[in-house]
Design an enzyme around this catalytic site. Structure first.
Site, short mmCIF file in Angstrom:
data_model
loop_
_atom_site.label_atom_id
_atom_site.label_comp_id
_atom_site.label_asym_id
_atom_site.label_seq_id
_atom_site.Cartn_x
_atom_site.Cartn_y
_atom_site.Cartn_z
N GLU A 1 0.71 -1.30 -0.14
CA GLU A 1 0.02 -0.08 0.10
C GLU A 1 0.88 1.28 -0.29
OE1 GLU A 1 -2.44 0.65 3.38
OE2 GLU A 1 -2.88 2.75 2.75
N ASP B 1 9.93 5.75 15.14
CA ASP B 1 9.74 7.12 14.78
C ASP B 1 10.32 7.75 16.17
OD1 ASP B 1 9.34 9.69 14.13
OD2 ASP B 1 7.01 9.48 14.26
N ASP C 1 11.04 11.79 17.68
CA ASP C 1 10.71 12.96 17.28
C ASP C 1 11.12 13.83 18.27
OD1 ASP C 1 9.37 15.40 16.51
OD2 ASP C 1 7.53 14.19 15.70
#
Lengths: 543, 512
Positions: free
Chosen positions: A156, A222, A224
């Protein structure tokens, strides 16, 4: 369905709704960026045209620009038409598209106002996607083989268009179709999702939901910098600087070591997320096929924080430390002294110092330290940190166990420096993550890979930007333009090879090559095994 | 050769078939423990069918109640012993009891009957797996160590023993793992004494999760005592898969008019405490004004977990994801309509523009109410409000997050401050709360505060017999807390006979 274990549809929705939080602000900011920036963009693209004129052999200028203008208009209409079509269809039963619908009214008025601006942005993006985006390596990276396999075909992609619509469940049979579609729609952001059991575009043709399930995706992390807001004193929010970038360097070192040594992964791609963070893509075959449960286990393995701000001391680890944590402390120790204590000076303010004091396990020592620090306001964090040990030794309090103090100090060190992950990204197989080499719409920076072997060399402010790349290409053309006309070597150079993007794409290429080699070796082994079986079969036929 | 396969011979001659052995074989039970991989095949009477299932259900319900009350494993074991002996006794092989076969058969059959009863919905399946695993764990721990080892060997969980040499080489790391994971003393218990085995880490995700194993190059080094967790994992996993299959086979039973009513009855009696609040209507309180602007007023009736979220929202004008989720579902549970909920959140997020709100938050609120989302979400009217169990065990709050259970996730100092701020100042109560939380009895702490805050009303309710004993049970759901608190504070206005579906269900288990 239980709330704890949302069906794919739900998480899609949540995801779509949640993602804009981190970057939509900036995205809006670009689309309505100040006029002077526009002119810069326009100039750049004009200059591009001019360059083209200077080197006719490389690019026939006039037909191309004309063509581009035409397509520009055409594409705009087309992409809008597409979205409407999506709405029409998807409004019926799918939630992720609901998101689009509910958004559109709000954005409906925007495009008219920012028309010319958008054209310029489109133009830059087109050049980027045409000349710089490493299509071939991206394809190889996701496909793990030279000929298209289901790894790529059932993957996808989600494309974020300029009107804030998100087209989810896009998939492509070949790399070329992917490229063509991106050039047609000109998404400002591309996200990569999982490989499904079937082609994502056919997902609605299946009667039962079990026929369409996510199968595999890289294990992602991830990090941040906004998560570090309570320890970094230099910046906050979306801002970063060289000082606080060090936190990501530390995080990468710790995670990279653990993923390689503990979990035995080899193919770990670290990517700059374009503004204030980093992503990791663990691409080993084993990592790609992990279940949600196993992903969650890894995430928790890395998680040492307990409780929110109200929780007081947030790191409370059992001793002796687990080998992973002992190693992490070894890695982080020097960074802590230099990059945190000296550079960030986190306990400068009295209230921050108080937080540190709360973590000292002994009241007597705590009082002694408080007195000392109150007497000399403005004492640096490094000095304060050293004070703990000095005072503990000189005024040896009867009740203090030196090991408790050492443990508490280690906990403080970990709280300040240990990686802070966004767990949601890592836990779900069907969570999408921004693709490498996408241009961050807020900063214009390219999400380039980071070489883990040379982390210190990576400078987030030196990362190529879209405008910068185009200027570099122009500069290159100016320099080589006249001689380039006849030369054979130059002709073969790809556009990215003329710019500062080159080292990043080359790193990515080598990463992909080793990954493919590993996959192929597995394949060969399997073939051999099969070969081995054949003679047996023949034998059994003889009976 | 023209020989007929031994298994097929019976089928060949239909005249012989009626005299042939049943295809179904009498099951042997060599071990006390059972992974329930073979379905039962012998005949039992309908009475047995029902009775055995009910007996097992009693045990399971009580086990679940223990987990809701946060009993320690040891406490649970003592609590369960008489019940198990009465309803589901299982003797060890060495006891040579004459009942051995009958006991094991009952255990085996009742398990499979309940599978049928609880395979129908995802929610039931999950709960059934959970309690069955708890039961299995209980028995596994109580089992004779030699018999247990023999049983484990039959499971074919391929793990590789760690050689003495490798143990010596990794002694330091293994020792640290052992001590870190199990709270041992410094210096640690003997690494060499422990039987270590090596498995691929993906086989033991829960041990990896809690860092109870040493990892090297993708292999997890598991200490012998943690074999249990691996066995349990395998048990849960196989049961989950089997239930999934059962649920698909269930429609075949539709025609059956003997078993279906029994099964339906069984599963109805196993209503989850949290599912009592699925639809907003059923738990709404008559006469209460549940609207966005009245929430501040109502928040005095909220349990600490919700009033903390509410305070945070009012203070910051925003709330992180899980806080929103927990709170939205709670508000839904107390009867706040979707329209009102949207108004509440819109006004609650002070600093946020309409556009951002619509884009980022509106959808999630609607999702909670089942207004959007996939088919199943809409049909089920969104998620159910979280019960204490869920709030206590899932998604511990991280930095800047306000959800979770303050009794569990706050330090005692912060908890005390918060309690004082909500008007609990009695030192005796605060001391009690401190002891409760230290003993990890978070429910008890919460109920203690509840009882303190509603002292006078409770007394009156008891004296006047307004509330049934069921309604004075331990609270294990934030919505239950609110409901009871509200009713108690409005004793005069409330209708005399409030029906309390959930608690009755639980009591009917425990009591019957």
């Amino acid at each position: 369905m239980p709330p704890s274990d949302p069906p794919p549809a739900e998480s899609d929705g949540n995801h779509a709704a949640a993602i804009p939080m981190d970057e939509d602000g900036p995205a809006v900011a670009t689309s309505s960026s100040p006029a002077d920036e526009d002119t810069v963009m326009v100039e750049a693209s004009e200059a591009q045209g001019a360059v083209g004129a200077a080197s006719p052999s490389a690019k026939p200028p006039s037909p191309k620009t004309a063509e581009e203008d035409d397509i520009g208009v055409e594409i705009k209409q087309e992409s809008k038409g597409d979205v409407k079509l999506e709405e029409l269809f998807d409004d019926m039963d799918s939630d992720d598209d609901e998101f689009i619908t509910s958004n559109n009214p709000a954005n409906g008025q925007e495009p008219a106002a920012e028309g010319p601006n958008k054209d310029a942005a489109f133009e830059l993006l087109r050049i980027y996607y045409q000349s710089f985006f490493p299509w071939r390596y991206m394809f190889q990276w996701l496909n793990h083989s030279p000929v298209p396999t289901n790894d790529f075909k059932h993957r996808e992609f989600s494309l974020w268009l300029h009107n804030d619509a998100v087209m989810r469940y896009q998939s492509y049979k070949t790399s070329d179709l992917f490229r063509r579609d991106v050039l047609r729609l000109m998404p400002r952001r591309i996200e990569i999702g999982p490989v499904y059991t079937a082609d994502p575009r056919d997902r609605k043709t299946f009667r039962n939901s079990t026929a369409f399930q996510p199968l595999a995706k890289e294990l992602c992390f991830d990090i941040d910098l906004t998560e570090y807001d309570d320890v970094r004193t230099c910046c906050s929010g979306t801002k970063i600087c060289h000082k606080c970038w060090k936190f990501t360097t530390m995080a990468i070192k710790v995670l990279d070591a653990a993923l390689r040594e503990d979990f035995g992964f080899h193919h770990i791609l670290w990517v700059f997320s374009g503004r204030r963070g980093i992503h990791a893509w663990v691409c080993d075959k084993k990592a790609r096929s992990l279940s949600d449960n196993q992903r969650k286990a890894i995430t928790s393995y890395f998680d040492i924080m307990s409780g929110g701000k109200q929780g007081g001391k947030r790191v409370n680890l059992r001793r002796p430390l687990h080998p992973h944590l002992a190693r992490s402390i070894d890695i982080l120790k020097s960074h802590f002294q230099h990059d945190v204590l000296e550079t960030q000076d986190p306990w400068q303010a009295p209230d921050k110092a108080e937080v540190l004091l709360q973590q000292i396990p002994d009241t007597e020592l705590r009082e002694a330290l408080r007195k000392k620090w109150d007497a000399s306001p403005g004492r640096s964090s490094a000095a304060k940190w050293a004070d703990i040990d000095t005072l503990a030794q000189t005024q040896a309090s009867s009740s203090l166990d030196p090991r408790d103090l050492r443990d508490a100090k280690q906990d403080v060190l970990l709280e300040l420096t240990y990686p802070r992950l966004d767990a949601a990204v890592s836990q779900k197989l069907n969570h999408l993550l921004k693709s490498p080499f996408v241009v961050h719409p807020g900063t214009g920076q390219v999400c380039v890979p980071i070489d883990h072997r040379d982390l210190e060399a990576f400078d987030p402010f030196a990362v190529p930007t879209l405008q910068g790349l185009i200027a570099e290409m122009d500069a290159w053309a100016e320099k080589h333009g006249s001689e380039a006309a006849g030369s054979q070597d130059v002709k073969h150079l790809q556009d990215w090879e003329k710019t500062s993007l080159k080292p990043y794409i080359e790193y990515f290429r080598s990463f992909v090559t080793t990954l493919m080699k590993d996959e192929r070796d597995v394949g060969i082994k399997r073939e051999r095994e099969e070969d081995g079986e054949v003679p047996i079969k023949v034998e059994s036929l003889d009976f | 050769m023209n020989r007929i396969d031994a298994k097929r011979r019976n089928v060949v001659d239909h005249r012989k078939k009626q005299f042939a052995d049943p295809v179904f074989k009498e099951t042997q039970y060599p071990h006390r423990l059972n992974f329930y991989s073979e379905p039962p095949t012998a005949d039992i009477t309908l009475e047995q069918f029902e009775q055995w299932a009910i007996d097992r259900l009693r045990v399971l319900a009580e086990l679940e109640a223990c987990s809701f009350r946060n009993k320690t494993p040891a406490e649970t074991a003592t609590h369960m012993k008489p019940l198990l002996d009465k309803y589901l006794p299982l003797d060890s092989t060495s006891s040579h009891s004459s009942q051995l076969h009958a006991q094991r058969q009952k255990d085996h059959y009742s398990h499979f009957i309940l599978r049928l009863a609880f395979a129908s919905t995802e929610d039931l399946r999950r709960r059934f797996t959970r309690v069955e695993t708890m039961l299995f764990r209980l028995r596994f721990q109580a089992d004779d160590s030699r018999e247990r080892a023999a049983f484990v060997r039959t499971l074919n969980l391929d793990w590789e023993p760690v050689s003495e040499e490798e143990k010596r080489e990794l002694a330091q790391q293994l020792g640290a793992t052992l001590a870190a994971g199990f709270g041992g003393k410094r210096g640690g218990p003997g690494v060499m004494d422990e039987d270590w085995c090596k498995v691929d880490w993906t086989r033991v995700p829960d041990l990896v999760e809690s860092r109870k194993v040493y990892l090297r190059g993708g292999m997890a080094y598991v200490p012998g005592r943690e074999q249990q967790s691996m066995v349990l994992n395998a048990f849960t996993k196989r049961l989950e898969e089997a239930l999934e299959l059962t649920s698909r086979a269930l429609p075949n039973l539709d025609e059956d008019d003997r078993l279906t009513p029994i099964l339906n009855h069984l599963s109805k009696n196993f209503i989850a405490p949290d599912s009592g609040y699925t639809s907003a209507g059923s738990s709404a309180i008559e006469g209460a004004e549940i609207s966005a602007r009245n929430i501040d007023n109502l928040s005095q009736h909220f349990p600490l977990c919700m009033s903390n979220v509410h305070r945070t929202l009012r203070r910051d004008g925003k709330l992180k994801h899980f806080g929103r989720l927990q709170y939205t579902l709670f508000l839904k549970g107390i009867g706040l309509s979707l329209e009102e909920a949207l108004i509440f959140w819109r006004t609650g997020f002070r600093a946020v523009s309409d556009d951002t709100f619509n884009k980022e938050y509106r959808y999630n609120v609607r999702h909670c109410y089942g207004d959007v989302g996939g088919d199943s979400n809409r049909r089920s009217g969104g998620s159910s409000p979280f019960g204490c169990q869920k709030i206590l065990t899932e998604h511990a709050p991280g930095p800047g997050e306000a959800h979770g259970c303050p009794y569990r996730h706050f330090t005692i100092d912060n908890l005390t401050t918060l309690l004082r701020a909500t008007g609990v100042t009695d030192p005796a109560v605060l001391k009690g709360v401190k002891e409760d939380t230290e003993a990890q009895r978070y429910h008890i702490a919460c109920n203690r505060v509840f009882e303190h805050l509603h002292k006078t009303e409770l007394k009156r309710a008891k004296d006047e017999g307004i509330m049934t004993a069921a309604q004075l049970e331990t609270i294990v759901h934030p919505n239950e807390y609110f409901k009871r608190s509200y009713l108690l504070k409005h004793l005069d206005a409330a209708p005399k006979r409030e029906r309390d579906v959930k608690m009755e269900a639980v009591v009917s288990f425990a009591g019957s």
